[in-house]
Scaffold this motif. Structure first.
Motif, PDB file in Angstrom:
ATOM      1  N   UNK A 107       0.839  -1.206   0.000  1.00 53.71           N
ATOM      2  CA  UNK A 107       0.000   0.000   0.000  1.00 53.71           C
ATOM      3  C   UNK A 107       0.870   1.252   0.000  1.00 53.71           C
ATOM      4  N   UNK A 108       1.942   1.241   0.813  1.00 50.37           N
ATOM      5  CA  UNK A 108       2.826   2.410   0.900  1.00 50.37           C
ATOM      6  C   UNK A 108       3.514   2.672  -0.435  1.00 50.37           C
ATOM      7  N   UNK A 143       3.387   6.151  13.173  1.00 52.08           N
ATOM      8  CA  UNK A 143       3.438   7.603  13.376  1.00 52.08           C
ATOM      9  C   UNK A 143       2.047   8.217  13.213  1.00 52.08           C
ATOM     10  N   UNK A 144       1.360   7.823  12.159  1.00 48.41           N
ATOM     11  CA  UNK A 144       0.008   8.329  11.928  1.00 48.41           C
ATOM     12  C   UNK A 144      -0.923   7.898  13.057  1.00 48.41           C
ATOM     13  N   UNK A 145      -0.861   6.612  13.426  1.00 44.99           N
ATOM     14  CA  UNK A 145      -1.749   6.082  14.459  1.00 44.99           C
ATOM     15  C   UNK A 145      -1.495   6.732  15.824  1.00 44.99           C
ATOM     16  N   UNK A 146      -0.226   6.900  16.179  1.00 46.44           N
ATOM     17  CA  UNK A 146       0.113   7.505  17.465  1.00 46.44           C
ATOM     18  C   UNK A 146      -0.338   8.962  17.513  1.00 46.44           C
ATOM     19  N   UNK A 147      -0.127   9.679  16.424  1.00 46.28           N
ATOM     20  CA  UNK A 147      -0.524  11.092  16.380  1.00 46.28           C
ATOM     21  C   UNK A 147      -2.035  11.226  16.522  1.00 46.28           C
ATOM     22  N   UNK A 148      -2.777  10.350  15.870  1.00 46.75           N
ATOM     23  CA  UNK A 148      -4.236  10.361  16.022  1.00 46.75           C
ATOM     24  C   UNK A 148      -4.638  10.005  17.443  1.00 46.75           C
ATOM     25  N   UNK A 149      -3.988   8.993  18.001  1.00 50.16           N
ATOM     26  CA  UNK A 149      -4.326   8.551  19.356  1.00 50.16           C
ATOM     27  C   UNK A 149      -4.051   9.635  20.390  1.00 50.16           C
ATOM     28  N   UNK A 160      -0.670   6.693   3.909  1.00 44.29           N
ATOM     29  CA  UNK A 160       0.439   5.852   4.355  1.00 44.29           C
ATOM     30  C   UNK A 160       1.676   6.024   3.478  1.00 44.29           C
ATOM     31  N   UNK A 161       1.496   6.008   2.168  1.00 44.77           N
ATOM     32  CA  UNK A 161       2.637   6.119   1.257  1.00 44.77           C
ATOM     33  C   UNK A 161       3.348   7.452   1.349  1.00 44.77           C
ATOM     34  N   UNK A 162       2.595   8.514   1.624  1.00 45.14           N
ATOM     35  CA  UNK A 162       3.198   9.838   1.769  1.00 45.14           C
ATOM     36  C   UNK A 162       4.138   9.867   2.966  1.00 45.14           C
ATOM     37  N   UNK A 163       3.654   9.362   4.109  1.00 49.64           N
ATOM     38  CA  UNK A 163       4.490   9.349   5.316  1.00 49.64           C
ATOM     39  C   UNK A 163       5.684   8.423   5.144  1.00 49.64           C
ATOM     40  N   UNK A 177       9.884  -1.785   7.035  1.00 46.37           N
ATOM     41  CA  UNK A 177      10.039  -0.968   8.235  1.00 46.37           C
ATOM     42  C   UNK A 177       9.554   0.459   7.987  1.00 46.37           C
ATOM     43  N   UNK A 178       9.866   1.032   6.821  1.00 42.92           N
ATOM     44  CA  UNK A 178       9.373   2.370   6.487  1.00 42.92           C
ATOM     45  C   UNK A 178       7.848   2.414   6.596  1.00 42.92           C
ATOM     46  N   UNK A 179       7.205   1.418   6.004  1.00 39.03           N
ATOM     47  CA  UNK A 179       5.738   1.372   6.000  1.00 39.03           C
ATOM     48  C   UNK A 179       5.195   1.213   7.409  1.00 39.03           C
ATOM     49  N   UNK A 180       5.833   0.359   8.200  1.00 39.70           N
ATOM     50  CA  UNK A 180       5.384   0.151   9.576  1.00 39.70           C
ATOM     51  C   UNK A 180       5.527   1.425  10.395  1.00 39.70           C
TER      52      UNK A 180
END
Length: 208
Positions: A17-18, A38-44, A96-99, A30-33
Motif C-alpha cells: 500500500x505504501x 506515526x500516523x496512528x500515534x498522532x491520532x491517538x 500511508x505512502x506519503x508518510x 520498516x518504512x511502512x510500519x
C-alpha cells in the motif's frame, strides 16, 4: 507500555500500500510500519486538529553509512538521530505512502559523505556530552530498531538459544522499539510506550 505484533503478511500488505500510494519502489517494510505507527500515534494523542509540529525521531546506525563501513568486530553502538515532522493535523490526514516516502527520503539522505560531515561536526562540538538530537513527550516519538541482529541465534550456554527477547527501555511517553519476532513467520514485534489515554485509544481501534 504495550507490545504489538505485526505478522509478515501484514507488513507486506503495508509495504504494498505504501509503495502504491507513495510512488516509491524502495519503501521498506520498516518504512511502512513506522509510517503507520506515526500516523496512528498522532491520532491517538488527539492531534487531528493541531497546528503544532509533531515529530518521529529515527535512530540510524552509522556502521554501513561510513566509508569504509565499520566491521562486524567493531564494539560499540554508533548511532545518530534524525527526524521527519509535520503539523499534527497533516500527519493525522497523511496517506500511508506519503508518510513512508518522507521517512525513506530522509534516511536516503544520509550518505557516507553526509555522515562524515556530521561526525566531523560532532568531533568539534564544544560540549559533546550535551549533544542529543531528539526529544520525548506528546509531540515526539522516538524509534529504535533491533532488526536483523539475530538475537534469537545467540548461544548463551552450550547450544541453548533464547525463547523470547524483550527490550528494557525507560517507560517514557513516545518510545517505540522494533525487533524481529520469535514466531518465525517474518513478522516484527513493537514495544510501545505511550500515555495511558493514548494507548487505550490506539488499542481500541480509534486510530485504525
Amino acid at each position: 507500555y504495550t507490545q504489538l505484533h505485526f505478522t509478515g503478511a501484514k507488513l507486506s500488505k503495508l509495504q504494498t500500500v505504501a509503495r502504491e500510494t507513495g510512488c516509491r519502489s524502495d519503501i521498506s517494510r520498516l518504512d511502512a510500519l513506522l509510517a503507520h505507527l506515526w500516523i496512528a500515534i498522532t491520532r491517538a494523542r488527539g492531534q487531528a486538529a493541531s497546528s503544532r509540529p509533531t515529530f518521529m525521531n529515527l535512530s540510524l546506525g552509522t556502521r554501513p553509512r561510513v566509508c569504509p563501513a565499520l566491521p562486524d568486530t567493531f564494539i560499540g553502538s554508533p548511532l545518530f538521530l534524525t527526524h521527519v515532522g509535520g503539523a499534527g493535523s497533516s500527519v493525522c490526514r497523511a496517506v500511508l505512502g506519503e508518510a513512508a516516502s518522507r521517512i525513506r527520503g530522509t534516511i536516503k539522505g544520509f550518505t557516507a559523505d553526509a555522515v562524515g560531515a556530521m561526525l566531523h561536526d560532532a568531533a568539534y562540538e564544544v560540549s559533546p556530552q550535551r549533544l542529543w538530537q531528539a526529544f520525548l513527550g506528546s509531540e515526539h516519538t522516538i524509534v529504535t530498531s533491533w532488526l536483523r541482529l539475530q538475537l534469537y541465534e545467540v548461544d548463551f550456554v552450550g547450544g541453548d538459544k533464547p525463547r523470547y527477547v524483550h527490550a528494557v527501555l525507560p517507560k517514557m511517553d513516545g518510545c517505540v522499539q522494533v525487533m524481529d519476532s520469535a514466531v518465525g513467520e517474518g513478522g516484527m514485534d513493537v514495544a510501545l510506550y505511550l500515555d495511558e489515554v493514548a494507548t487505550e485509544r490506539l488499542l481500541d481501534g480509534v486510530c485504525s
